[in-house]
Design an enzyme around this catalytic site. Structure first.
Site, mmCIF file in Angstrom:
data_model
loop_
_atom_site.group_PDB
_atom_site.id
_atom_site.type_symbol
_atom_site.label_atom_id
_atom_site.label_comp_id
_atom_site.label_asym_id
_atom_site.label_seq_id
_atom_site.Cartn_x
_atom_site.Cartn_y
_atom_site.Cartn_z
ATOM 1 N N SER A 1 -2.699 -35.192 15.585
ATOM 2 C CA SER A 1 -3.881 -34.347 15.743
ATOM 3 C C SER A 1 -5.106 -35.210 15.493
ATOM 4 O O SER A 1 -5.021 -36.265 14.833
ATOM 5 C CB SER A 1 -3.819 -33.205 14.721
ATOM 6 O OG SER A 1 -5.066 -32.563 14.586
ATOM 7 N N LYS B 1 -0.936 -34.769 8.068
ATOM 8 C CA LYS B 1 -1.098 -35.502 9.330
ATOM 9 C C LYS B 1 -1.629 -36.910 9.090
ATOM 10 O O LYS B 1 -1.253 -37.855 9.802
ATOM 11 C CB LYS B 1 -2.030 -34.732 10.272
ATOM 12 C CG LYS B 1 -1.396 -33.504 10.911
ATOM 13 C CD LYS B 1 -0.205 -33.874 11.784
ATOM 14 C CE LYS B 1 0.351 -32.687 12.534
ATOM 15 N NZ LYS B 1 1.551 -33.008 13.319
ATOM 16 N N TYR C 1 -2.648 -29.450 5.586
ATOM 17 C CA TYR C 1 -2.258 -29.916 6.924
ATOM 18 C C TYR C 1 -2.893 -31.268 7.231
ATOM 19 O O TYR C 1 -2.216 -32.189 7.728
ATOM 20 C CB TYR C 1 -2.675 -28.874 7.958
ATOM 21 C CG TYR C 1 -2.411 -29.271 9.393
ATOM 22 C CD1 TYR C 1 -1.143 -29.141 9.950
ATOM 23 C CD2 TYR C 1 -3.426 -29.766 10.203
ATOM 24 C CE1 TYR C 1 -0.887 -29.487 11.268
ATOM 25 C CE2 TYR C 1 -3.200 -30.115 11.523
ATOM 26 C CZ TYR C 1 -1.926 -29.978 12.049
ATOM 27 O OH TYR C 1 -1.687 -30.335 13.355
#
Length: 345
Positions: free
Chosen positions: A149, A166, A162
């Site tokens: 991402s 990542k 999150y």
């Protein structure tokens, strides 16, 4: 069809594993591989979503293998990989896509919730990669695609767990890539950095926001992400692919002026990640969103009306080599023309 021809076709049909395949980007990616005629192993927790995804894979022209698994369980992931190898004879591509998240300020996330997001999103990728390598390295063949991402480089508010996971995947993959290059193996790893995508996660993710969770615009359809992932699986020498103008803009801005971006996101990103309405779902952090008697969420979320079906950055990323060659030919041709004019002059 002769036995030799049948065997040749089977060899061309890749054996692909997709984690988080029951919905969203994973679901769209499984279908994109199936459209090529590949054999696709669908790994996820949600049985309703897995069953529906398997039906769609078969309709699209692929072969489906359903393997219910929680990617945060290392032993279960190893067992899943063995099931795939037993069924398909090998593993050609492994896509680490499964993730979990919590929409909340950091101080509103419990330690257990933060740990769970990290286990699914980061350690799930680590465990999947380890399981894939156990089969790929002895065969000296295979590709691992990490689904990342823009948030793998640039953290934003309300998604600290999150973003942290990542970022960890990004660092882990860079380290692994160096090791594979050092060993001289033909096993490859690459990473696809995604923008905001129209998936059901915004209806099933655990949220403590006052409004209803939503992606930061612009939003892209999951098929855009799926095309990039399938392309990356076939062209893994590229270390990384960027999908979406927002991904490119975010990564460039963060490299050039991270402090300014901090202040911009502090001012805008809270409102940009929610809209009016109440968050309906209880969240899928601890159990599948579809539940034992639930329904299939599919690949798309509720943002079809505003989502973009394509990305110029996706095309540019896929065709960088062709573009570079074209520019080189143009420069050489232009230089030759100038040289000819000078000689004539």
């Amino acid at each position: 069809m002769t036995r030799a021809l049948s065997g040749a076709l089977a060899r061309r049909r890749r054996a692909v594993v997709v984690t988080g395949a029951s919905g969203g980007v994973g679901r769209a990616t499984a279908l994109a591989f199936a459209a090529r005629g590949d054999r696709v192993a669908l790994l996820a927790r949600g049985r309703e979503g897995l069953a529906a995804a398997a039906d769609e894979v078969r309709i699209a022209g692929g072969e489906a293998l359903v393997v219910p698994v929680d990617v945060a369980d290392a032993n279960a992931v190893e067992d899943a990989a063995q099931q795939v190898a037993d069924a398909f004879g090998r593993i050609d591509v492994w896509v680490n896509n499964a993730f979990a998240g919590v929409f909340a300020s950091f101080t509103d996330i419990t330690p257990d919730e933060f740990r769970r997001v990290t286990e699914v999103t980061y350690l799930g990728c680590v465990f999947g990669t380890r399981a894939a390598l156990r089969h790929m390295l002895p065969a000296d063949h295979g590709t691992i695609v990490q689904v990342g991402s823009a948030l793998a480089y640039r953290g934003i508010p309300l998604q600290s767990a999150y973003c942290g996971a990542k970022h960890a995947v990004q660092g882990f993959n860079e380290s692994l890539r160096c090791e594979l290059l050092h060993e001289g193996t033909r096993v490859r790893t690459t990473m696809v950095q995604l923008p905001a995508v129209n998936t059901p996660q915004f209806d099933w993710v655990l949220s403590r926001l006052p409004g209803r969770a939503r992606p930061v615009a612009p939003v892209y359809q999951p098929e855009v992400a799926a095309r990039a992932i399938v392309h990356a699986a076939g062209h893994p020498r590229r270390r990384e692919y960027w999908v979406g103008a927002s991904t490119a803009a975010t990564l460039i801005a963060n490299a050039v002026a991270p402090g300014l971006l901090d202040r911009y996101l502090a001012r805008t990103a809270f409102d940009a990640q929610q809209e009016s309405g109440e968050h309906a779902a209880a969240g899928n952090l601890w159990s599948p969103a579809d539940g034992p008697h639930g329904h299939d969420y599919g690949a798309h979320g509720r943002f079809d009306a505003e989502s973009l079906p394509g990305s110029s950055e996706e095309w540019l990323s896929r065709n960088r080599g062709r573009i570079g060659a074209g520019l080189l030919v143009g420069l050489v041709g232009g230089g030759a023309a100038v040289s000819g004019l000078r000689r004539r002059g």
